[in-house]
Scaffold this motif. Structure first.
Motif, PDB file in Angstrom:
ATOM      1  N   LEU A 115      32.386  45.501  34.823  1.00  0.00           N
ATOM      2  CA  LEU A 115      33.761  45.201  35.204  1.00  0.00           C
ATOM      3  C   LEU A 115      34.153  45.856  36.522  1.00  0.00           C
ATOM      4  CD1 LEU A 115      35.608  45.298  31.769  1.00  0.00           C
ATOM      5  CD2 LEU A 115      34.745  43.331  33.043  1.00  0.00           C
ATOM      6  N   ASP A 116      33.461  46.911  36.941  1.00  0.00           N
ATOM      7  CA  ASP A 116      33.732  47.482  38.261  1.00  0.00           C
ATOM      8  C   ASP A 116      33.491  46.437  39.350  1.00  0.00           C
ATOM      9  OD1 ASP A 116      34.268  49.897  37.062  1.00  0.00           O
ATOM     10  OD2 ASP A 116      32.260  50.708  37.395  1.00  0.00           O
ATOM     11  N   THR A 134      47.353  42.022  30.688  1.00  0.00           N
ATOM     12  CA  THR A 134      46.161  42.760  30.272  1.00  0.00           C
ATOM     13  C   THR A 134      45.159  41.830  29.606  1.00  0.00           C
ATOM     14  OG1 THR A 134      47.498  44.736  29.879  1.00  0.00           O
ATOM     15  CG2 THR A 134      45.292  44.700  28.932  1.00  0.00           C
ATOM     16  N   VAL A 164      36.302  43.740  39.391  1.00  0.00           N
ATOM     17  CA  VAL A 164      37.533  44.184  40.052  1.00  0.00           C
ATOM     18  C   VAL A 164      37.361  44.179  41.573  1.00  0.00           C
ATOM     19  CG1 VAL A 164      39.070  46.159  40.401  1.00  0.00           C
ATOM     20  CG2 VAL A 164      38.348  45.520  38.093  1.00  0.00           C
ATOM     21  N   ILE A 203      41.652  45.242  30.914  1.00  0.00           N
ATOM     22  CA  ILE A 203      41.810  45.092  32.363  1.00  0.00           C
ATOM     23  C   ILE A 203      43.289  44.816  32.592  1.00  0.00           C
ATOM     24  CG2 ILE A 203      41.016  43.926  34.449  1.00  0.00           C
ATOM     25  CD1 ILE A 203      38.670  42.822  32.833  1.00  0.00           C
ATOM     26  N   SER A 229      43.448  50.424  42.638  1.00  0.00           N
ATOM     27  CA  SER A 229      42.555  50.203  41.505  1.00  0.00           C
ATOM     28  C   SER A 229      42.038  51.538  41.002  1.00  0.00           C
ATOM     29  CB  SER A 229      41.379  49.302  41.894  1.00  0.00           C
ATOM     30  OG  SER A 229      40.561  49.930  42.866  1.00  0.00           O
ATOM     31  N   LEU A 250      41.057  49.733  34.629  1.00  0.00           N
ATOM     32  CA  LEU A 250      40.128  49.487  33.525  1.00  0.00           C
ATOM     33  C   LEU A 250      40.215  50.637  32.534  1.00  0.00           C
ATOM     34  CD1 LEU A 250      36.991  48.395  35.607  1.00  0.00           C
ATOM     35  CD2 LEU A 250      38.641  46.906  34.464  1.00  0.00           C
ATOM     36  N   VAL A 303      40.813  37.629  36.873  1.00  0.00           N
ATOM     37  CA  VAL A 303      41.459  38.820  37.427  1.00  0.00           C
ATOM     38  C   VAL A 303      42.119  38.506  38.769  1.00  0.00           C
ATOM     39  CG1 VAL A 303      41.093  41.185  38.226  1.00  0.00           C
ATOM     40  CG2 VAL A 303      39.882  40.358  36.209  1.00  0.00           C
ATOM     41  N   VAL A 353      45.441  47.516  39.485  1.00  0.00           N
ATOM     42  CA  VAL A 353      44.538  47.015  38.450  1.00  0.00           C
ATOM     43  C   VAL A 353      43.748  48.195  37.915  1.00  0.00           C
ATOM     44  CG1 VAL A 353      42.845  46.383  40.218  1.00  0.00           C
ATOM     45  CG2 VAL A 353      42.636  45.432  37.925  1.00  0.00           C
TER      46      VAL A 353
END
Length: 433
Positions: free
Chosen positions: A229-230, A371, A233, A305, A253, A293, A272, A291
């Motif tokens: 997920l990094d 989210t 984003v 997220i 972020s 996580l 996203v 944003v």
């Protein structure tokens, strides 16, 4: 005499070893994962394995005790089989009725895609039949894609045709006006700009319809990939950075690093970036869109997220409808900002396609938090989570608390000092799509 006893002892050991080997062989005929048989099994001797392999349907084969002899991998994806037995109650009831009556049974059932409430469903055509020796055969056909196409066709006929006609009609009228007033350069320049805006709106609308169509046909969980997920984003922020700079909106972020999910990376980036674009579109200049996580505070097997804005917020009565296709809270503002009414619908589809859901917290004058809640995929490279207070703040769903948590983990010292605004200068409702 000693020799006789020695012979007897050796024979006894041989009998015991033979019995143990026989038991081991009997248990080995079932694959521990329930999705295949080893060589020498009774299914192979009966010639059933080639027949089952030739079937296009998802296959589950049960023995006379109801245990799984063979199951396709998709049976686990559909949550029909777990731990060598039928785990879906609807299918289990069909199995019991067929075993009692001997009559084949067929039904269309709906099963949840995952453990997250509201994550969507699989629509399955299931047939259960006896094939002799106490065995039952369960055949499963996935009808989810067909249902999606049917639903999309209805929605397109009802909504898309009208939405497409609006900019097309506007462009036609503007072009006619320009043609009749070609000698007026100021009017021509003004109307040419309007035509350009309507063309851009039409382009965005067609693009969103194509994207939504692609989502209807796909399924991110059929052949999923490990998604960090990094990276999602980072890619999503890159997509909206130019628009954010043009509106003087700062992008922040942070959160828990190295969280993973199973699915389609491109679709997650689209979801996203749609949330970020939505937040930027309805934020005032010199505000922040964040944003973050995190791991869900109540369930460590779920990840969040969160996209937080400092906008005007959404009225309670409109929050239940913002994920509907083509729904707009304020149609006039939508025309001004270029919204298509499909952005949040795409987000909802992507979330459901990954066995997750999307949540909304918003209050007029306090901003909004959208989210994505997705099942977590653990890897060996998982890192320790953030401070408990940051996780709790991001997972709470409150826009103010989420913003404070994300600002706290930002490298920008100003972000740590700046809290969410008490109110914004705009009045009225926003089109959140």
């Amino acid at each position: 005499m000693g020799t006789v006893w020695l012979i007897i002892a050796v024979a006894a050991v041989g009998v015991a070893a033979g019995a143990a080997a026989g038991l081991a062989l009997g248990h080995a005929t079932r694959d521990v994962h329930g999705n295949g048989m080893i060589a020498g099994s009774t299914l192979e001797r009966d010639g059933l394995i080639p027949v089952l392999a030739a079937l296009s349907s998802t296959v589950v084969l049960l023995d006379d005790d109801g245990e799984v002899l063979r199951a396709a991998a998709a049976a686990y994806t559909y949550n029909i089989v777990r731990d060598d037995e039928v785990s879906e109650p609807q299918v289990a009831q069909m199995v019991e009725r067929v075993r009692a009556t001997g009559q084949a049974e067929e039904a269309e059932i709906t099963v949840a895609r995952g453990r997250v409430a509201g994550a969507g469903n699989f629509h399955l055509q299931v047939r259960v039949a006896a094939i002799g020796r106490g065995r039952l055969l369960v055949l499963v056909e996935d009808r989810t894609a067909a249902r999606r196409v049917e639903q999309m066709r209805r929605d397109f006929v009802v909504n898309a045709s009208h939405e497409l006609k609006t900019p097309v009609g506007a462009i036609s009228l503007l072009a006619e006006t320009v043609r009749e007033n070609a000698e007026d350069p100021e009017l021509v320049a003004d109307y040419a700009g309007r035509m350009s805006r309507e063309s851009r709106r039409l382009e965005l609308l067609v693009g969103d319809i194509i994207e939504l169509s692609r989502l209807q046909d796909g399924d991110a969980l059929v052949e999923p990939e490990d998604v960090n997920l990094d990276d999602v984003v980072v890619d999503a922020l890159d997509r909206v950075r130019v628009e954010a700079e043009a509106k003087e909106v700062a992008l922040v972020s942070g959160g828990t690093e190295n969280l993973h999910v199973l699915g389609d990376a491109a679709l997650l980036v689209t979801a996203v970036s749609n949330l970020l674009d939505n937040a930027i579109r309805y934020s005032d200049p010199r505000t922040r869109v964040s944003v973050g996580l995190s791991v869900d505070a109540e369930d460590p097997e779920l990840v969040r997220i969160a996209v937080v804005d400092q906008g005007i917020g959404i009225a309670k009565e409109a929050q239940e409808r913002v994920f509907e296709r083509f729904y707009r809270v304020d149609k006039a503002r939508s025309r001004m900002t270029g919204g298509t009414g499909l952005g949040l619908s795409i987000v909802k589809h992507v979330a459901a396609d990954h066995g997750g859901t999307v949540e909304l917290w918003s209050a007029p004058g306090r901003g909004s938090t959208f989210t994505l809640l997705l099942p977590r995929h653990r890897t060996e490279a998982d890192l320790p989570g953030p401070a408990p207070e940051a996780v709790e703040a991001v997972a709470s769903g409150a826009a103010g608390a989420s913003f404070a948590a994300i600002a706290a983990i930002s490298e920008d010292p100003a972000a740590r000092r700046q809290g969410p605004p008490s109110g914004m200068s705009r009045t009225g409702q926003e089109d959140r799509q």
